[in-house]
Design a protein around this motif. Sequence first.
Motif, mmCIF file in Angstrom:
data_model
loop_
_atom_site.group_PDB
_atom_site.id
_atom_site.type_symbol
_atom_site.label_atom_id
_atom_site.label_comp_id
_atom_site.label_asym_id
_atom_site.label_seq_id
_atom_site.Cartn_x
_atom_site.Cartn_y
_atom_site.Cartn_z
ATOM 1 N N GLY A 183 -8.251 -5.974 -0.067
ATOM 2 C CA GLY A 183 -6.889 -6.032 -0.575
ATOM 3 C C GLY A 183 -5.873 -6.110 0.553
ATOM 4 O O GLY A 183 -4.941 -6.909 0.532
ATOM 5 N N ARG A 184 -6.099 -5.303 1.565
ATOM 6 C CA ARG A 184 -5.184 -5.255 2.706
ATOM 7 C C ARG A 184 -5.175 -6.592 3.452
ATOM 8 O O ARG A 184 -4.126 -7.123 3.805
ATOM 9 C CB ARG A 184 -5.661 -4.126 3.627
ATOM 10 N N LEU A 185 -6.396 -7.131 3.661
ATOM 11 C CA LEU A 185 -6.537 -8.413 4.356
ATOM 12 C C LEU A 185 -5.804 -9.510 3.609
ATOM 13 O O LEU A 185 -5.141 -10.358 4.212
ATOM 14 C CB LEU A 185 -8.015 -8.791 4.450
ATOM 15 N N ALA A 186 -5.939 -9.495 2.278
ATOM 16 C CA ALA A 186 -5.335 -10.561 1.490
ATOM 17 C C ALA A 186 -3.813 -10.477 1.549
ATOM 18 O O ALA A 186 -3.124 -11.499 1.578
ATOM 19 C CB ALA A 186 -5.811 -10.462 0.041
ATOM 20 N N GLY A 235 2.362 -6.911 -1.661
ATOM 21 C CA GLY A 235 1.428 -5.792 -1.550
ATOM 22 C C GLY A 235 0.535 -5.679 -2.757
ATOM 23 O O GLY A 235 -0.053 -4.641 -3.008
ATOM 24 N N ARG A 236 0.429 -6.776 -3.512
ATOM 25 C CA ARG A 236 -0.237 -6.683 -4.795
ATOM 26 C C ARG A 236 -1.744 -6.496 -4.666
ATOM 27 O O ARG A 236 -2.330 -5.639 -5.338
ATOM 28 C CB ARG A 236 0.070 -7.908 -5.631
ATOM 29 N N ALA A 237 -2.378 -7.283 -3.810
ATOM 30 C CA ALA A 237 -3.835 -7.173 -3.679
ATOM 31 C C ALA A 237 -4.218 -5.772 -3.219
ATOM 32 O O ALA A 237 -5.138 -5.150 -3.761
ATOM 33 C CB ALA A 237 -4.359 -8.222 -2.704
ATOM 34 N N GLY A 238 -3.476 -5.264 -2.234
ATOM 35 C CA GLY A 238 -3.764 -3.921 -1.743
ATOM 36 C C GLY A 238 -3.568 -2.877 -2.823
ATOM 37 O O GLY A 238 -4.373 -1.960 -2.985
#
Lengths: 418, 328
Positions: free
Chosen positions: A81-84, A350-353
């Motif tokens: 998530g953070r990477l994305a 920040g959605r994926a994270g």
Amino acid sequence: MYLAANGRPDAPPRPPGARRRVPAAVLALGAVSLVTDVSSEMVTAVLPLYLVLGLGLTPLQFGFLDGMFNGATALVRLLGGRLADRRGHHKRVAGAGYLLSALSRLGLLLAGGAPGAIAAALAADRLGKGIRTAPRDALISLSGPPESLGRSFGVHRAMDTTGALLGPLAAFAVLWATADAYDAVFAVSFCTGLLGVLLLVVYVPATPGPAAAPRAGARPPRRPVLRDPAFRRVLYASALLGATTIGDAFLYLLLLRGLDLPPVLFTLLPLGAAAVYLLLAVPAGRIADRTGRRGAFLLGHCALLGAYALLLAPVSAPTVAGVLTLLGFFYAATDGVLMALAAPALPAAGRAGGLAVLQTGQALARLLGAAGFGAAWTLWGQRPALWAAALALAGALAAASRILPATPPNSSAAPEVP
Amino acid sequence: MNPPSPRLRLALVVTAVLLLASGSLGYVLHARHRERPPAQGSDASFTVEEPGLYFRDSAGGRIARQDGPGRPRVTGGPSCDRFHTAGGHALCLRSLPGVPARTEALVLDRRLREVRKVTVPGIPNRARVSASGQVLSWTTFTTGDSYNTAAFSTRTAILDLRTGYLVKSIEQIPLTFGGARHHDSDVNYWGVTFAADDNRFYATVSTRGATHLVEGDLRAWSAKALRENAECPSLSPDGTRVAFKKKVSDAPRSPWRLYVLDLATMREHPAAEPHGVDDQAAWLDDATLAYALPGRDGRASDIWTAPADGTGEPRLLVPGGSSPANVG
């Protein structure tokens, strides 16, 4: 590049009441998930047999191999998530995850029975699954207008479940055609997995829906999760409810015990629940969009409570149908709906994270719930444990209905809608 | 990079589908026509009447006999995954192709003609024939019983040829721990061994995370736990000792060692085998144990032998073999 038909800033507003089309990116991601699930469920269905019957591993060694990486996936998911979120590379990160899982089948094929290589292949598969989930859900949530997210997730989950149902069938067909050549299952699974990656590369747009696409180079918010009170409430409520779910396997076991059914059915009962989930995922998502996702999410858990209650009554043949239907409805009304409920509360960058935090929190809570129920079962016996679970879930429902934001969160995200 | 046109994308995907589908199909066809040893019955000349060590030949999966150390192997027995023979009967467990896993338990007479055939769910695990040849037991691994779906559980059957009575799973046998009835949903039995009277038997029961040696009574249909941490018992021909595997470490590689328990004193001692043994040992005579270990030099498994009293050294008996059974 504006590929998504919906939410284009210059698109004229659609006439009210007209059936909107599901965003092309969601359909593409659904197709990718369908194909990938065929690939992965093929392997899941035959792996225990292959390792023990084909390779002669003891069940103890198998259990060790199987459980080894489960804990690590939670961390990998957060990482994915953070990477994305960094620079909005959702497609790339998700694609890397899909590719890693596809390549892991090749690893199984080439491992030739060496336990170390098999462990590495299984690790790669779990790693890939962990990495891709959050970016994919973020892509879905960014690909359409916020007011139809429930339907988008419903469509995706229905396609995903279709793949999961087809996978074991494909595996058994291959085993049947080759008289138990497990390597052929891995080969077919590898090819299917590659097709999934290709579909992603070709059909999923590189930038998510223009409505909420983060600027290239935009940094993800430092603490996206803790900042937004609406998201925080969703997180707490889902974790609380997750901790009071006892795990499907226990429900199936209670059904088998109650009716004294042959254990072979244990493998078939989940198919029944999955079929209900498949049928209801889209309608449940649509209804959630129209009448509020908060209500749908809570109602889904009411259905789970209903399943517990059914099992507390004397078990009869209709109970099986009732429990499977309620369980399928529970998933239809909660799985994708939770993502649709939470996504608008998260900033696009920040959605994926954020979704990763939500999914990990829910998964850990469910693990806790299943372990707690197992302990209660051993200590108190089956009925008292089930009573305890039902009371806990009822309490959690009451608490969650207070915790969850009363207004639908997508209205709070209204300024984002062009 | 500009996105390719819809037409180009479609052509790309269609090409890929064709390529991947033909690759899959090619592999399946290749696997289909690959040489694989078919399940075979025994040759007419091969019987279990002759004395010698019977075992499963890992190379072809068929049962073979060795008449003495260093003597040539007599081949031509049936294909079995697990095998045992005693008292003029043989038990051959064979996994059937297809999913879910099923096992065929073949009961054969001394000329290896089929006496009875039972199909049970699961993967072949243990096979035992009582000394008289009249009572038989087998264990399979099954999936799907446990709420942790990936885990395996066992299913053990007992067949009495004198009455023809078959218990497909002995899980319901009334079990006592120190005189108190034990009820739990998680009891699992495996690895039965019979006493000379064809009534008393020993087995492993696993419940609540621990394994126990149990002594059972067929006629009374009861079982009592004797001792913790003893798996896959094998009763000596004189009925005084039980060889078993004992869990000595949590390492998944080799958690078990071979031990011998004296039933009169309930004292145990390890056999002089330094490696992990995951097998139900067989007694060649009252002083010698035989058991399978993972094979060397690429063989699937080897049969080793060691003195039962804990002295001496293990010795390689049959390279490339498993399921030893001595016919005296």
